[in-house]
Write an enzyme that holds these catalytic residues in place. Structure first.
Site, PDB file in Angstrom:
ATOM      1  N   PHE A  14       0.836  -1.210   0.000  1.00  0.00           N
ATOM      2  CA  PHE A  14       0.000   0.000   0.000  1.00  0.00           C
ATOM      3  C   PHE A  14       0.872   1.262   0.000  1.00  0.00           C
ATOM      4  CE2 PHE A  14      -1.810   2.850   3.448  1.00  0.00           C
ATOM      5  CZ  PHE A  14      -2.513   3.670   2.587  1.00  0.00           C
ATOM      6  N   ASP A  34       9.853  -6.766  -3.894  1.00  0.00           N
ATOM      7  CA  ASP A  34       8.726  -7.216  -3.076  1.00  0.00           C
ATOM      8  C   ASP A  34       8.547  -8.718  -3.310  1.00  0.00           C
ATOM      9  OD1 ASP A  34       5.998  -5.320  -2.019  1.00  0.00           O
ATOM     10  OD2 ASP A  34       5.950  -7.510  -1.983  1.00  0.00           O
ATOM     11  N   SER A  76       7.328  -5.426   5.133  1.00  0.00           N
ATOM     12  CA  SER A  76       6.859  -5.858   6.456  1.00  0.00           C
ATOM     13  C   SER A  76       5.386  -6.230   6.333  1.00  0.00           C
ATOM     14  CB  SER A  76       7.006  -4.690   7.446  1.00  0.00           C
ATOM     15  OG  SER A  76       6.777  -5.117   8.770  1.00  0.00           O
ATOM     16  N   TYR A 146       5.727  -7.813  15.920  1.00  0.00           N
ATOM     17  CA  TYR A 146       5.799  -6.581  15.130  1.00  0.00           C
ATOM     18  C   TYR A 146       6.540  -5.498  15.919  1.00  0.00           C
ATOM     19  CZ  TYR A 146       4.189  -2.947  11.912  1.00  0.00           C
ATOM     20  OH  TYR A 146       4.121  -1.920  11.002  1.00  0.00           O
ATOM     21  N   LYS A 150      10.383  -4.238  15.111  1.00  0.00           N
ATOM     22  CA  LYS A 150      10.610  -2.855  14.653  1.00  0.00           C
ATOM     23  C   LYS A 150      11.568  -2.147  15.615  1.00  0.00           C
ATOM     24  CE  LYS A 150       7.841  -2.263  10.964  1.00  0.00           C
ATOM     25  NZ  LYS A 150       8.331  -1.884   9.622  1.00  0.00           N
TER      26      LYS A 150
END
Ligand code: UDP
Length: 315
Positions: A14, A34, A76, A146, A150
């Protein structure tokens, strides 16, 4: 940016696809890498065939190409419902994948922008949250794959800066929305999910009591923020990027109902474990760089609803 070589990992996602598009328009030579685990070719179909755009279907955890002026690492899995189902796969792009990107940056003297997240703050008790806040994260909870990967990613970037002098910058990205968000309602983020439920006149599913808040940023503003950070003189800086309009999830459900003229009811489901109660960025640092969001939530939602209507064939 004309003629500059830029690598965008997660470029078919996105946010990544909008960033690739902006960079292509600026005349950069963009390589989009990707593995299509959550991104899609559809997001970049309009860029294929442009002479300054190329696509590599690769997993950044296996290797990262070299020879770029800029690297933006965005690969991610972004959606909580999705990453909680695939926790190991979630941790790798922010550790091994990022390591590969940093090695590439070290060898080719590239500027590296890491797309980090507001999730590094966890369930923050300082709102609006400034960059100097250290975070309140459950290191073994269901979101930790997550949050903690990060956080590791940020530490790895800073280690490459301190040990090798690599020019890293870290964007802490707060909730972002807009066209091209994943249409599949099952794993979608809250905005696409509510929009689809509203357009189908199905019940809108609020987790918990709906009083938890988020501050949403429209994608075009976010892309401008990322470019600002990439191109400014801010080596080693970490900067919050996000919207300032804090809204509760129940208010969001009602706003989407109103904007879609939907007859959906609102139903309450169990709260997600460790769901942050409030989220709102302090964006003073970004403002000092000359960035601030300009699209209101109402306008951004209207644009997003319009896109979903067309895409989903709704009247
Ligand atoms: N949420 C909800 N209903 C849904 C999906 C999400 O109430 O069908 C809530 C979720 O519990 C959270 C907020 O919306 O409080 C934002 O969720 P999202 O998955 O978009 O991302 P997060 O901000 O948690 O990373």
């Amino acid at each position: 940016m004309r003629g500059k070589r830029v690598l965008v990992t997660g470029g078919a996602g996105f946010l990544g696809s909008w960033l690739c598009e902006a960079l292509v328009e600026m005349g950069a030579h963009v390589t989009c890498l990707d593995n299509l685990s959550t991104g899609s070719i559809e997001n970049i179909a309009h860029l294929m065939g442009k002479e300054n755009f190329s696509f590599l279907k690769e997993d950044v955890c296996k290797s990262c190409p070299e020879g770029f002026d800029y690297i933006v690492h965005g690969a991610s899995i972004p959606s909580p419902d999705d990453y909680m189902r695939r926790p190991v796969e979630t941790m790798l792009p922010n550790s091994i994948g990022l390591l590969n990107c940093l090695e590439s940056a070290r060898k080719s003297d590239s500027v590296l922008l890491y797309m980090s997240t507001s999730e590094v703050y966890g369930d923050a008790d300082l709102i609006p949250t400034p960059e100097h806040y250290w975070g309140r994260v459950n290191p073994i909870g269901p979101r930790s794959c997550y949050d903690e990967s990060k956080r590791f990613g940020e530490a790895l970037c800073m280690s490459y800066l301190r040990e090798y002098g690599v020019d890293v910058r870290i964007a802490r990205i707060f909730n972002t929305y807009g066209p091209r968000m994943d249409l599949s309602a099952r794993y979608a983020r809250v905005i696409p999910r509510f929009i689809i439920q509203a357009l189908r006149n199905e019940p809108i599913t609020v987790h918990g009591d709906g009083r938890q808040t988020r501050s949403f940023c429209y994608v075009s503003d976010m892309v401008k923020g990322l470019l600002k950070l990439l191109l400014s003189d801010c080596k080693g800086e970490v900067v919050n990027l996000g919207g300032e309009e804090e809204i509760s999830i129940i208010e969001l459900a009602n706003l989407i109902k109103e904007l879609t003229s939907s007859s959906s009811s609102i139903i309450f489901l169990p709260a997600r474990e460790d769901d942050p109660r409030r989220r709102k960025p302090d964006i003073s640092r970004a403002k000092n760089l000359g960035w601030r969001p300009s699209v209101t939530l109402r306008d951004g939602l209207a644009l997003t609803i319009e896109w979903f209507r067309k895409k989903g064939g709704f009247k």
